[in-house]
Design a protein around this motif. Structure first.
Motif, mmCIF file in Angstrom:
data_model
loop_
_atom_site.group_PDB
_atom_site.id
_atom_site.type_symbol
_atom_site.label_atom_id
_atom_site.label_comp_id
_atom_site.label_asym_id
_atom_site.label_seq_id
_atom_site.Cartn_x
_atom_site.Cartn_y
_atom_site.Cartn_z
ATOM 1 N N LEU A 43 0.835 -1.202 0.000
ATOM 2 C CA LEU A 43 0.000 0.000 0.000
ATOM 3 C C LEU A 43 0.872 1.257 0.000
ATOM 4 O O LEU A 43 0.627 2.195 -0.774
ATOM 5 N N GLU A 44 1.903 1.270 0.834
ATOM 6 C CA GLU A 44 2.807 2.426 0.889
ATOM 7 C C GLU A 44 3.528 2.631 -0.439
ATOM 8 O O GLU A 44 3.665 3.764 -0.914
ATOM 9 N N GLU A 45 3.994 1.542 -1.040
ATOM 10 C CA GLU A 45 4.684 1.640 -2.330
ATOM 11 C C GLU A 45 3.748 2.162 -3.412
ATOM 12 O O GLU A 45 4.135 2.983 -4.247
ATOM 13 N N TYR A 46 2.497 1.677 -3.419
ATOM 14 C CA TYR A 46 1.533 2.144 -4.419
ATOM 15 C C TYR A 46 1.286 3.643 -4.254
ATOM 16 O O TYR A 46 1.313 4.399 -5.234
ATOM 17 N N GLU A 47 1.037 4.072 -3.027
ATOM 18 C CA GLU A 47 0.747 5.487 -2.789
ATOM 19 C C GLU A 47 1.930 6.364 -3.182
ATOM 20 O O GLU A 47 1.740 7.434 -3.766
ATOM 21 N N ALA A 48 3.152 5.927 -2.896
ATOM 22 C CA ALA A 48 4.339 6.698 -3.277
ATOM 23 C C ALA A 48 4.495 6.742 -4.792
ATOM 24 O O ALA A 48 4.761 7.802 -5.368
ATOM 25 N N ALA A 49 4.307 5.611 -5.457
ATOM 26 C CA ALA A 49 4.444 5.564 -6.913
ATOM 27 C C ALA A 49 3.376 6.410 -7.597
ATOM 28 O O ALA A 49 3.660 7.090 -8.586
ATOM 29 N N ALA A 50 2.161 6.397 -7.059
ATOM 30 C CA ALA A 50 1.074 7.176 -7.657
ATOM 31 C C ALA A 50 1.380 8.671 -7.618
ATOM 32 O O ALA A 50 0.950 9.423 -8.492
ATOM 33 N N VAL A 51 2.149 9.091 -6.621
ATOM 34 C CA VAL A 51 2.504 10.512 -6.483
ATOM 35 C C VAL A 51 3.776 10.833 -7.258
ATOM 36 O O VAL A 51 3.851 11.848 -7.956
ATOM 37 N N ASP A 52 4.787 9.972 -7.146
ATOM 38 C CA ASP A 52 6.119 10.277 -7.665
ATOM 39 C C ASP A 52 6.356 9.894 -9.114
ATOM 40 O O ASP A 52 7.162 10.526 -9.791
ATOM 41 N N GLU A 53 5.699 8.847 -9.583
ATOM 42 C CA GLU A 53 5.969 8.360 -10.931
ATOM 43 C C GLU A 53 5.251 9.221 -11.969
ATOM 44 O O GLU A 53 4.055 9.475 -11.839
ATOM 45 N N PRO A 54 5.968 9.670 -12.987
ATOM 46 C CA PRO A 54 5.300 10.492 -14.011
ATOM 47 C C PRO A 54 4.267 9.681 -14.794
ATOM 48 O O PRO A 54 4.475 8.507 -15.081
ATOM 49 N N ALA A 55 3.165 10.323 -15.089
ATOM 50 C CA ALA A 55 2.104 9.680 -15.871
ATOM 51 C C ALA A 55 2.512 9.653 -17.335
ATOM 52 O O ALA A 55 3.367 10.423 -17.779
ATOM 53 N N GLY A 56 1.882 8.780 -18.081
ATOM 54 C CA GLY A 56 2.144 8.686 -19.510
ATOM 55 C C GLY A 56 1.567 9.884 -20.253
ATOM 56 O O GLY A 56 0.931 10.772 -19.673
ATOM 57 N N ALA A 57 1.764 9.904 -21.547
ATOM 58 C CA ALA A 57 1.327 11.022 -22.392
ATOM 59 C C ALA A 57 -0.184 11.238 -22.333
ATOM 60 O O ALA A 57 -0.657 12.369 -22.435
ATOM 61 N N THR A 58 -0.940 10.167 -22.136
ATOM 62 C CA THR A 58 -2.401 10.301 -22.092
ATOM 63 C C THR A 58 -2.932 10.381 -20.668
ATOM 64 O O THR A 58 -4.132 10.305 -20.441
ATOM 65 N N GLY A 59 -2.023 10.484 -19.677
ATOM 66 C CA GLY A 59 -2.445 10.617 -18.292
ATOM 67 C C GLY A 59 -2.591 9.309 -17.554
ATOM 68 O O GLY A 59 -2.934 9.294 -16.381
ATOM 69 N N GLU A 60 -2.310 8.183 -18.232
ATOM 70 C CA GLU A 60 -2.408 6.886 -17.565
ATOM 71 C C GLU A 60 -1.248 6.732 -16.589
ATOM 72 O O GLU A 60 -0.200 7.342 -16.756
ATOM 73 N N PRO A 61 -1.423 5.922 -15.566
ATOM 74 C CA PRO A 61 -0.345 5.719 -14.583
ATOM 75 C C PRO A 61 0.883 5.095 -15.237
ATOM 76 O O PRO A 61 0.778 4.406 -16.257
ATOM 77 N N GLY A 62 2.026 5.313 -14.603
ATOM 78 C CA GLY A 62 3.268 4.721 -15.091
ATOM 79 C C GLY A 62 3.297 3.226 -14.835
ATOM 80 O O GLY A 62 2.439 2.676 -14.136
ATOM 81 N N PRO A 63 4.303 2.548 -15.369
ATOM 82 C CA PRO A 63 4.358 1.089 -15.261
ATOM 83 C C PRO A 63 4.463 0.574 -13.830
ATOM 84 O O PRO A 63 3.851 -0.434 -13.488
ATOM 85 N N ARG A 64 5.232 1.224 -12.974
ATOM 86 C CA ARG A 64 5.363 0.768 -11.586
ATOM 87 C C ARG A 64 4.022 0.896 -10.869
ATOM 88 O O ARG A 64 3.608 -0.010 -10.135
ATOM 89 N N THR A 65 3.332 2.006 -11.084
ATOM 90 C CA THR A 65 2.028 2.213 -10.451
ATOM 91 C C THR A 65 1.032 1.167 -10.940
ATOM 92 O O THR A 65 0.274 0.600 -10.145
ATOM 93 N N ARG A 66 1.040 0.866 -12.229
ATOM 94 C CA ARG A 66 0.136 -0.161 -12.779
ATOM 95 C C ARG A 66 0.448 -1.530 -12.179
ATOM 96 O O ARG A 66 -0.462 -2.275 -11.823
ATOM 97 N N ASP A 67 1.729 -1.862 -12.084
ATOM 98 C CA ASP A 67 2.110 -3.160 -11.498
ATOM 99 C C ASP A 67 1.654 -3.273 -10.049
ATOM 100 O O ASP A 67 1.134 -4.309 -9.625
#
Length: 82
Positions: free
Chosen positions: A13-37
């Motif tokens: 849960l902590e890793e997801y929340e950090a990735a959702a904030v820190d990882e840049p979103a894709g060109a269309t606004g979708e979450p990055g690969p780490r957040t999706r995983d």
């Protein structure tokens, strides 16, 4: 349904929340690969199909882990100190 160990779930849960904030979103606004995983792993771990529901279920499971269910007969569950 199998449930993950609370510490594993807490870390996920902590890793997801950090990735959702820190990882840049894709060109269309979708979450990055780490957040999706991490979202996928949360869903599998909680038996859900939507990350919002997975987050709710994870938080609920963690809260339940902090407050052990009473044992019939009023005894303290094994491993729980007064």
């Amino acid at each position: 349904m199998l449930r993950p160990h609370p510490e594993v779930l807490r870390r996920l849960l902590e890793e997801y929340e950090a990735a959702a904030v820190d990882e840049p979103a894709g060109a269309t606004g979708e979450p990055g690969p780490r957040t999706r995983d991490l979202a996928y792993t949360l869903c599998v771990s909680t038996g859900t199909r939507d990350v919002r529901r997975a987050l709710e279920a994870a938080r609920r499971q963690l809260a339940d882990a902090l407050d052990p269910a009473p044992v019939p007969g009023g005894r303290t569950p094994a491993g729980v100190a007064d």
